[in-house]
Design a protein around this motif. Structure first.
Motif, PDB file in Angstrom:
ATOM      1  N   ALA A   6     -17.299   4.263   0.799  1.00 59.49           N
ATOM      2  CA  ALA A   6     -17.626   2.912   0.322  1.00 59.49           C
ATOM      3  C   ALA A   6     -17.099   2.700  -1.088  1.00 59.49           C
ATOM      4  O   ALA A   6     -16.589   1.615  -1.417  1.00 59.49           O
ATOM      5  N   ARG A   7     -17.199   3.727  -1.934  1.00 60.23           N
ATOM      6  CA  ARG A   7     -16.712   3.595  -3.311  1.00 60.23           C
ATOM      7  C   ARG A   7     -15.186   3.389  -3.324  1.00 60.23           C
ATOM      8  O   ARG A   7     -14.666   2.570  -4.091  1.00 60.23           O
ATOM      9  N   THR A   8     -14.477   4.127  -2.467  1.00 60.66           N
ATOM     10  CA  THR A   8     -13.024   3.991  -2.393  1.00 60.66           C
ATOM     11  C   THR A   8     -12.633   2.613  -1.874  1.00 60.66           C
ATOM     12  O   THR A   8     -11.696   1.977  -2.374  1.00 60.66           O
ATOM     13  N   PHE A   9     -13.355   2.137  -0.870  1.00 59.18           N
ATOM     14  CA  PHE A   9     -13.111   0.791  -0.339  1.00 59.18           C
ATOM     15  C   PHE A   9     -13.209  -0.256  -1.450  1.00 59.18           C
ATOM     16  O   PHE A   9     -12.344  -1.142  -1.571  1.00 59.18           O
ATOM     17  N   LEU A  10     -14.238  -0.171  -2.275  1.00 60.08           N
ATOM     18  CA  LEU A  10     -14.440  -1.144  -3.346  1.00 60.08           C
ATOM     19  C   LEU A  10     -13.353  -1.050  -4.416  1.00 60.08           C
ATOM     20  O   LEU A  10     -12.953  -2.065  -5.002  1.00 60.08           O
ATOM     21  N   GLU A  11     -12.864   0.169  -4.675  1.00 57.68           N
ATOM     22  CA  GLU A  11     -11.794   0.324  -5.655  1.00 57.68           C
ATOM     23  C   GLU A  11     -10.494  -0.300  -5.155  1.00 57.68           C
ATOM     24  O   GLU A  11      -9.787  -0.965  -5.917  1.00 57.68           O
ATOM     25  N   VAL A  12     -10.172  -0.073  -3.891  1.00 55.40           N
ATOM     26  CA  VAL A  12      -8.964  -0.682  -3.331  1.00 55.40           C
ATOM     27  C   VAL A  12      -9.085  -2.204  -3.384  1.00 55.40           C
ATOM     28  O   VAL A  12      -8.133  -2.915  -3.747  1.00 55.40           O
ATOM     29  N   MET A  13     -10.227  -2.736  -3.028  1.00 55.45           N
ATOM     30  CA  MET A  13     -10.445  -4.180  -3.093  1.00 55.45           C
ATOM     31  C   MET A  13     -10.271  -4.684  -4.524  1.00 55.45           C
ATOM     32  O   MET A  13      -9.675  -5.743  -4.763  1.00 55.45           O
ATOM     33  N   ALA A  34      -6.633   8.488   3.578  1.00 53.06           N
ATOM     34  CA  ALA A  34      -7.460   9.216   4.545  1.00 53.06           C
ATOM     35  C   ALA A  34      -8.890   8.686   4.545  1.00 53.06           C
ATOM     36  O   ALA A  34      -9.516   8.551   5.607  1.00 53.06           O
ATOM     37  N   ARG A  35      -9.400   8.399   3.367  1.00 45.72           N
ATOM     38  CA  ARG A  35     -10.770   7.879   3.276  1.00 45.72           C
ATOM     39  C   ARG A  35     -10.885   6.517   3.961  1.00 45.72           C
ATOM     40  O   ARG A  35     -11.858   6.267   4.689  1.00 45.72           O
ATOM     41  N   LEU A  36      -9.914   5.650   3.721  1.00 41.25           N
ATOM     42  CA  LEU A  36      -9.983   4.323   4.335  1.00 41.25           C
ATOM     43  C   LEU A  36      -9.811   4.392   5.859  1.00 41.25           C
ATOM     44  O   LEU A  36     -10.446   3.630   6.597  1.00 41.25           O
ATOM     45  N   GLN A  37      -8.991   5.319   6.306  1.00 41.60           N
ATOM     46  CA  GLN A  37      -8.850   5.493   7.754  1.00 41.60           C
ATOM     47  C   GLN A  37     -10.165   5.973   8.372  1.00 41.60           C
ATOM     48  O   GLN A  37     -10.579   5.507   9.429  1.00 41.60           O
ATOM     49  N   SER A  38     -10.839   6.908   7.683  1.00 39.54           N
ATOM     50  CA  SER A  38     -12.131   7.397   8.176  1.00 39.54           C
ATOM     51  C   SER A  38     -13.159   6.278   8.203  1.00 39.54           C
ATOM     52  O   SER A  38     -13.942   6.141   9.154  1.00 39.54           O
ATOM     53  N   LEU A  39     -13.156   5.455   7.156  1.00 35.07           N
ATOM     54  CA  LEU A  39     -14.104   4.353   7.082  1.00 35.07           C
ATOM     55  C   LEU A  39     -13.860   3.354   8.203  1.00 35.07           C
ATOM     56  O   LEU A  39     -14.800   2.877   8.852  1.00 35.07           O
ATOM     57  N   GLU A  40     -12.590   3.031   8.448  1.00 34.51           N
ATOM     58  CA  GLU A  40     -12.269   2.066   9.501  1.00 34.51           C
ATOM     59  C   GLU A  40     -12.641   2.612  10.881  1.00 34.51           C
ATOM     60  O   GLU A  40     -13.041   1.853  11.769  1.00 34.51           O
ATOM     61  N   GLU A  41     -12.546   3.925  11.040  1.00 36.90           N
ATOM     62  CA  GLU A  41     -12.975   4.528  12.313  1.00 36.90           C
ATOM     63  C   GLU A  41     -14.492   4.420  12.481  1.00 36.90           C
ATOM     64  O   GLU A  41     -14.990   4.165  13.574  1.00 36.90           O
ATOM     65  N   ILE A  42     -15.215   4.599  11.378  1.00 34.72           N
ATOM     66  CA  ILE A  42     -16.676   4.536  11.448  1.00 34.72           C
ATOM     67  C   ILE A  42     -17.153   3.130  11.778  1.00 34.72           C
ATOM     68  O   ILE A  42     -18.028   2.935  12.621  1.00 34.72           O
ATOM     69  N   VAL A  43     -16.581   2.121  11.099  1.00 33.85           N
ATOM     70  CA  VAL A  43     -17.036   0.741  11.314  1.00 33.85           C
ATOM     71  C   VAL A  43     -16.306   0.070  12.474  1.00 33.85           C
ATOM     72  O   VAL A  43     -16.610  -1.068  12.835  1.00 33.85           O
TER      73      VAL A  43
END
Length: 281
Positions: A6-13, A34-43
């Motif tokens: 979630a922290r990485t998502f907010l930084e990219v945004m 890699a983090r964003l890919q994992s996040l997109e898989e989760i949601v």
């Protein structure tokens, strides 16, 4: 979910690119990807569209911003709450209704400071419903209220046998002031007293009603310990032949078996409520 996702998502945004987010987070761009890919898989949806100018949020990504922000903020608050100040070995979280913080909660905190200096203290002053909800959810260890709830695993103990008595200003005993002391009081009032409680002045906070009455005159029902000094000084007098109503004070707390500090703290509370302190609210 890993909070770093979630922290990485907010930084990219925030910076608008994976490269910029990597620099701010002090990680590689590969790690951010890699983090964003994992996040997109989760949601189970795409959160960003990457292009030459960077990265922009999809519609789903825009919806996820509020959730990610809440996740990160909640985690930061949890870390701040759990971390003990220097010199403190444990923490107690205690609360009291607005009308009970002075002197009950004030004296309790003073006792804890003197006799339990290694305990960090979090205090919460609010209405009974809010306090009991926080107690049930584990955000508080003990609360002082007039109307307790009974939960499994919680103890309810009467601290004080408080009463509501009818008093008036001797030189000007009108208008009638009605203070809403809760559903039990209103039911007793309606059953016993012939006059209606639809007074010209109504309050849901006793201290405010008392200040108004002392300033401008009138009569109403107030707590015995609060009006006692005003009765002694002659500012107020009891209304003859008026009934009294019970308005006890209760302590509600979580089990002390796994928390010896709470056990000691509750003993201190019982000591301070036995003292004849001046009640100001």
């Amino acid at each position: 979910m890993d909070i770093e996702l979630a922290r990485t998502f907010l930084e990219v945004m925030s910076v608008g690119s994976f490269c910029g987010a990597a620099e701010r987070l002090h990680v590689s761009q590969t790690t951010v990807t890699a983090r964003l890919q994992s996040l997109e898989e989760i949601v189970a949806c795409q959160l960003f569209v990457r292009n030459r100018s960077g990265a922009r949020l999809t519609i789903e990504g825009e919806r996820f911003v509020a959730y990610a922000t809440t996740l990160v903020q909640t985690w930061e608050c949890a870390k701040a709450e759990m971390k003990l100040p220097r010199g403190r070995e444990s923490r107690l979280r205690i609360g009291a209704e607005t009308s009970l913080w002075n002197p009950v909660l004030t004296n309790w905190v003073a006792w804890l400071q003197e006799y339990c200096p290694s305990i960090a203290i979090n205090t919460d002053v609010s209405d009974a419903k809010t306090l009991l909800t926080k107690l049930e959810k584990g955000f508080l260890d003990a609360v002082i209220v007039h109307r307790p709830n009974y939960f499994s695993g919680f103890m309810v103990e009467q601290l004080l046998e408080e009463k509501l008595v009818h008093v008036q200003v001797p030189t000007k005993n009108t208008p009638n002031l009605f203070v809403d002391w809760g559903p039990e009081f209103k039911a007793q009032y309606d059953a016993v007293l012939p006059q209606p409680r639809q007074a010209a002045l109504t309050f849901n906070l006793g201290p405010l009603a008392l200040r108004v009455m002392l300033h401008s005159g009138g009569n109403g029902y107030f707590r015995t310990r609060v009006v006692e000094p005003h009765l002694r000084s002659g500012e107020l007098e009891r209304v003859a032949d008026s009934p009294e109503f019970t308005h006890p004070v209760y302590l509600v707390y979580r089990s002390t078996e796994s928390c010896p500090d709470l056990y000691s703290a509750l003993d201190g509370l019982r000591v301070v409520v036995r003292e004849n302190s001046e009640w100001h609210l």
